[in-house]
Design a protein around this motif. Structure first.
Motif, PDB file in Angstrom:
ATOM      1  N   LEU A 150       0.851  -1.190   0.000  1.00 40.12           N
ATOM      2  CA  LEU A 150       0.000   0.000   0.000  1.00 40.12           C
ATOM      3  C   LEU A 150       0.883   1.235   0.000  1.00 40.12           C
ATOM      4  O   LEU A 150       1.860   1.311   0.748  1.00 40.12           O
ATOM      5  CB  LEU A 150      -0.919   0.028   1.218  1.00 40.12           C
ATOM      6  N   LEU A 151       0.527   2.216  -0.814  1.00 35.83           N
ATOM      7  CA  LEU A 151       1.304   3.442  -0.949  1.00 35.83           C
ATOM      8  C   LEU A 151       0.534   4.603  -0.340  1.00 35.83           C
ATOM      9  O   LEU A 151      -0.635   4.826  -0.670  1.00 35.83           O
ATOM     10  CB  LEU A 151       1.574   3.717  -2.430  1.00 35.83           C
ATOM     11  N   GLU A 152       1.192   5.352   0.547  1.00 34.93           N
ATOM     12  CA  GLU A 152       0.551   6.452   1.274  1.00 34.93           C
ATOM     13  C   GLU A 152       0.733   7.786   0.565  1.00 34.93           C
ATOM     14  O   GLU A 152       1.842   8.151   0.158  1.00 34.93           O
ATOM     15  CB  GLU A 152       1.120   6.553   2.693  1.00 34.93           C
ATOM     16  N   ASN A 153      -0.365   8.529   0.427  1.00 36.29           N
ATOM     17  CA  ASN A 153      -0.308   9.895  -0.099  1.00 36.29           C
ATOM     18  C   ASN A 153       0.443  10.793   0.880  1.00 36.29           C
ATOM     19  O   ASN A 153       0.343  10.638   2.092  1.00 36.29           O
ATOM     20  CB  ASN A 153      -1.721  10.438  -0.314  1.00 36.29           C
ATOM     21  N   PRO A 154       1.215  11.758   0.376  1.00 36.27           N
ATOM     22  CA  PRO A 154       2.060  12.567   1.260  1.00 36.27           C
ATOM     23  C   PRO A 154       1.335  13.777   1.844  1.00 36.27           C
ATOM     24  O   PRO A 154       0.283  14.199   1.357  1.00 36.27           O
ATOM     25  CB  PRO A 154       3.172  13.037   0.308  1.00 36.27           C
ATOM     26  N   SER A 155       1.917  14.338   2.887  1.00 34.11           N
ATOM     27  CA  SER A 155       1.600  15.710   3.305  1.00 34.11           C
ATOM     28  C   SER A 155       2.682  16.591   2.711  1.00 34.11           C
ATOM     29  O   SER A 155       3.866  16.257   2.763  1.00 34.11           O
ATOM     30  CB  SER A 155       1.576  15.835   4.831  1.00 34.11           C
ATOM     31  N   THR A 156       2.297  17.718   2.126  1.00 39.95           N
ATOM     32  CA  THR A 156       3.267  18.544   1.415  1.00 39.95           C
ATOM     33  C   THR A 156       3.166  20.009   1.834  1.00 39.95           C
ATOM     34  O   THR A 156       2.107  20.483   2.255  1.00 39.95           O
ATOM     35  CB  THR A 156       3.097  18.433  -0.111  1.00 39.95           C
ATOM     36  N   TYR A 157       4.283  20.690   1.664  1.00 35.20           N
ATOM     37  CA  TYR A 157       4.400  22.094   2.048  1.00 35.20           C
ATOM     38  C   TYR A 157       4.832  22.964   0.880  1.00 35.20           C
ATOM     39  O   TYR A 157       4.887  24.184   0.984  1.00 35.20           O
ATOM     40  CB  TYR A 157       5.399  22.226   3.207  1.00 35.20           C
ATOM     41  N   LEU A 158       5.141  22.335  -0.253  1.00 33.31           N
ATOM     42  CA  LEU A 158       5.438  23.035  -1.493  1.00 33.31           C
ATOM     43  C   LEU A 158       5.046  22.133  -2.647  1.00 33.31           C
ATOM     44  O   LEU A 158       4.889  20.924  -2.488  1.00 33.31           O
ATOM     45  CB  LEU A 158       6.925  23.428  -1.582  1.00 33.31           C
ATOM     46  N   ALA A 159       4.851  22.737  -3.820  1.00 33.45           N
ATOM     47  CA  ALA A 159       4.504  21.986  -5.016  1.00 33.45           C
ATOM     48  C   ALA A 159       5.495  22.334  -6.117  1.00 33.45           C
ATOM     49  O   ALA A 159       5.972  23.470  -6.198  1.00 33.45           O
ATOM     50  CB  ALA A 159       3.082  22.307  -5.464  1.00 33.45           C
ATOM     51  N   PHE A 160       5.805  21.357  -6.949  1.00 29.99           N
ATOM     52  CA  PHE A 160       6.753  21.566  -8.038  1.00 29.99           C
ATOM     53  C   PHE A 160       6.039  22.138  -9.259  1.00 29.99           C
ATOM     54  O   PHE A 160       5.034  21.585  -9.715  1.00 29.99           O
ATOM     55  CB  PHE A 160       7.427  20.242  -8.410  1.00 29.99           C
ATOM     56  N   ALA A 161       6.566  23.222  -9.802  1.00 31.99           N
ATOM     57  CA  ALA A 161       5.985  23.823 -11.000  1.00 31.99           C
ATOM     58  C   ALA A 161       6.111  22.901 -12.205  1.00 31.99           C
ATOM     59  O   ALA A 161       5.354  23.004 -13.174  1.00 31.99           O
ATOM     60  CB  ALA A 161       6.664  25.155 -11.298  1.00 31.99           C
ATOM     61  N   ALA A 162       7.063  21.966 -12.157  1.00 31.61           N
ATOM     62  CA  ALA A 162       7.325  21.087 -13.298  1.00 31.61           C
ATOM     63  C   ALA A 162       6.365  19.911 -13.394  1.00 31.61           C
ATOM     64  O   ALA A 162       6.448  19.121 -14.338  1.00 31.61           O
ATOM     65  CB  ALA A 162       8.758  20.555 -13.201  1.00 31.61           C
ATOM     66  N   SER A 163       5.459  19.745 -12.454  1.00 33.01           N
ATOM     67  CA  SER A 163       4.596  18.565 -12.450  1.00 33.01           C
ATOM     68  C   SER A 163       3.711  18.494 -13.688  1.00 33.01           C
ATOM     69  O   SER A 163       3.167  19.504 -14.153  1.00 33.01           O
ATOM     70  CB  SER A 163       3.725  18.556 -11.195  1.00 33.01           C
ATOM     71  N   ASP A 164       3.560  17.262 -14.218  1.00 30.39           N
ATOM     72  CA  ASP A 164       2.693  17.000 -15.367  1.00 30.39           C
ATOM     73  C   ASP A 164       1.334  16.454 -14.946  1.00 30.39           C
ATOM     74  O   ASP A 164       0.406  16.413 -15.756  1.00 30.39           O
ATOM     75  CB  ASP A 164       3.350  15.974 -16.298  1.00 30.39           C
ATOM     76  N   ALA A 193      -4.147  20.314   1.680  1.00 32.11           N
ATOM     77  CA  ALA A 193      -5.196  21.197   1.165  1.00 32.11           C
ATOM     78  C   ALA A 193      -5.109  22.579   1.796  1.00 32.11           C
ATOM     79  O   ALA A 193      -5.243  23.606   1.107  1.00 32.11           O
ATOM     80  CB  ALA A 193      -6.567  20.581   1.422  1.00 32.11           C
ATOM     81  N   THR A 194      -4.879  22.624   3.094  1.00 36.01           N
ATOM     82  CA  THR A 194      -4.752  23.911   3.774  1.00 36.01           C
ATOM     83  C   THR A 194      -3.504  24.653   3.312  1.00 36.01           C
ATOM     84  O   THR A 194      -3.544  25.858   3.014  1.00 36.01           O
ATOM     85  CB  THR A 194      -4.708  23.706   5.301  1.00 36.01           C
ATOM     86  N   ASN A 195      -2.394  23.947   3.211  1.00 38.06           N
ATOM     87  CA  ASN A 195      -1.125  24.591   2.844  1.00 38.06           C
ATOM     88  C   ASN A 195      -1.126  25.114   1.408  1.00 38.06           C
ATOM     89  O   ASN A 195      -0.502  26.132   1.117  1.00 38.06           O
ATOM     90  CB  ASN A 195       0.026  23.611   3.035  1.00 38.06           C
ATOM     91  N   HIS A 196      -1.841  24.409   0.502  1.00 36.18           N
ATOM     92  CA  HIS A 196      -1.818  24.793  -0.914  1.00 36.18           C
ATOM     93  C   HIS A 196      -3.093  25.491  -1.374  1.00 36.18           C
ATOM     94  O   HIS A 196      -3.174  25.936  -2.520  1.00 36.18           O
ATOM     95  CB  HIS A 196      -1.581  23.554  -1.783  1.00 36.18           C
ATOM     96  N   GLY A 197      -4.079  25.562  -0.486  1.00 30.92           N
ATOM     97  CA  GLY A 197      -5.292  26.296  -0.829  1.00 30.92           C
ATOM     98  C   GLY A 197      -6.243  25.582  -1.767  1.00 30.92           C
ATOM     99  O   GLY A 197      -6.987  26.217  -2.509  1.00 30.92           O
ATOM    100  N   PHE A 198      -6.254  24.245  -1.750  1.00 31.07           N
ATOM    101  CA  PHE A 198      -7.249  23.523  -2.537  1.00 31.07           C
ATOM    102  C   PHE A 198      -8.262  22.862  -1.611  1.00 31.07           C
ATOM    103  O   PHE A 198      -8.105  22.845  -0.387  1.00 31.07           O
ATOM    104  CB  PHE A 198      -6.597  22.504  -3.481  1.00 31.07           C
ATOM    105  N   SER A 199      -9.315  22.326  -2.189  1.00 32.09           N
ATOM    106  CA  SER A 199     -10.398  21.723  -1.420  1.00 32.09           C
ATOM    107  C   SER A 199     -10.084  20.270  -1.088  1.00 32.09           C
ATOM    108  O   SER A 199      -9.860  19.452  -1.995  1.00 32.09           O
ATOM    109  CB  SER A 199     -11.709  21.794  -2.222  1.00 32.09           C
TER     110      SER A 199
END
Length: 302
Positions: A150-164, A193-199
């Motif tokens: 099983l693979l766990e979704n991460p908690s993140t504090y930044l996002a990469f602009a290069a993502s496809d 969601a809170t850190n990146h401003g999405f729902s």
């Protein structure tokens, strides 16, 4: 004394479906062993048991006699571009064989570069190149342990602009290519969601819930970034937040009574406090199981 169903030296098989469990902490061992059926299962971090023996293994073996154990890796560095550490994977495989965990999981993250080990689970750019090496690593782990990871979704504090890909699309593609399952950490969803401003609700609506084999719940810390905006830290050192409980209720209603762990890794409380959090998760699972049973009964009566 060994259990009657453990006469061949193997641990008893115990179900985890519809059960809520807790992180196994050695400060709680006496309280756990003093009673029975304290919670539905216990989960351990694999890296804490990679030595050959000693008190940690003696304690885990005692718990494993009476409870299902789930094995959660934190240092495999599935997302790193370099090859997996062969020695680490071998130790991981040995633990799977030794304790026969009900569920085995790891993180969608990286924590190593060459011979440097970082004390964190770092985010990935969601690109085709990343997708290829993540899938290759998952295939390698699953081949080694002979079972689904099983693979766990991460908690993140930044996002990469290069993502496809967006995160849910990236995860969906991993499942499609590798056949792995998913561990949905709902606190991680809320933190990101809170850190990146999405729902968080939109994220969960797009998440492939049909492949989720385990749920994690945990506490987080509320801080502010340099511009005064809310910043949440996935700290695992307090109770589950009300907003996370609400999201959990929604997920269980949609996806069913998936085994659920309450993680608590820092500022460890007394056992009754952690047990109460696991009991709260169990109450949610039981409520939805009862509602589902009523719906089946009503449909059969029509």
């Amino acid at each position: 004394m060994p259990h009657a169903d453990n006469a061949n030296g193997r641990f008893p098989a115990r179900p985890v479906s519809g059960r809520a469990g807790a992180s196994l902490k050695h400060t709680h061992l006496d309280a756990i062993l003093a009673g029975r059926d304290q919670v539905g299962f216990f989960e351990v971090h694999a890296e804490n048991y990679m030595g050959a023996g000693g008190p940690p293994h003696a304690a885990l073996a005692r718990v494993r006699q009476d409870y299902p154990v789930l094995l959660h890796g934190v240092c495999m560095s599935i997302g790193a571009p370099q090859p997996l550490d062969a020695a680490h994977l071998a130790r991981f495989k040995t633990l799977v064989e030794r304790y026969e965990p009900a569920i085995v999981s790891e993180h969608l993250a990286w924590s190593t570069h060459d011979d440097i080990f970082y004390n964190d689970l770092l985010p990935l750019p969601y690109t085709d190149d990343t997708l290829r090496h993540v899938c290759a690593h998952i295939d390698q782990v699953q081949a080694a342990i002979g079972r689904r990871l099983l693979l766990e979704n991460p908690s993140t504090y930044l996002a990469f602009a290069a993502s496809d890909y967006d995160e849910t699309g990236f995860i969906r593609e991993i499942v499609k290519r590798t056949g792995c399952g998913l561990l949905l950490d709902i606190n991680n969803v809320f933190v990101s969601a809170t850190n990146h401003g999405f729902s968080a609700l939109d994220y969960l609506a797009d998440f492939p819930l049909e492949h989720v084999g385990e749920i994690h719940l945990a506490g987080h810390r509320e801080q502010s970034d340099d511009e005064g905006e809310p910043l949440l830290i996935d700290s695992h050192d307090g109770p589950v937040a009300d907003a996370v409980w609400k999201l959990y209720d929604i997920v269980v209603e949609r996806a069913g009574t998936i085994p659920t762990l309450v993680e608590w890794d820092g500022d460890i409380p007394d056992w009754p406090v952690l047990k109460a959090e696991a009991d709260a998760a169990q109450a949610v699972l039981d409520r939805h199981a009862a509602a589902s049973a009523r719906d089946v009964h009503h449909a059969a009566a029509e």
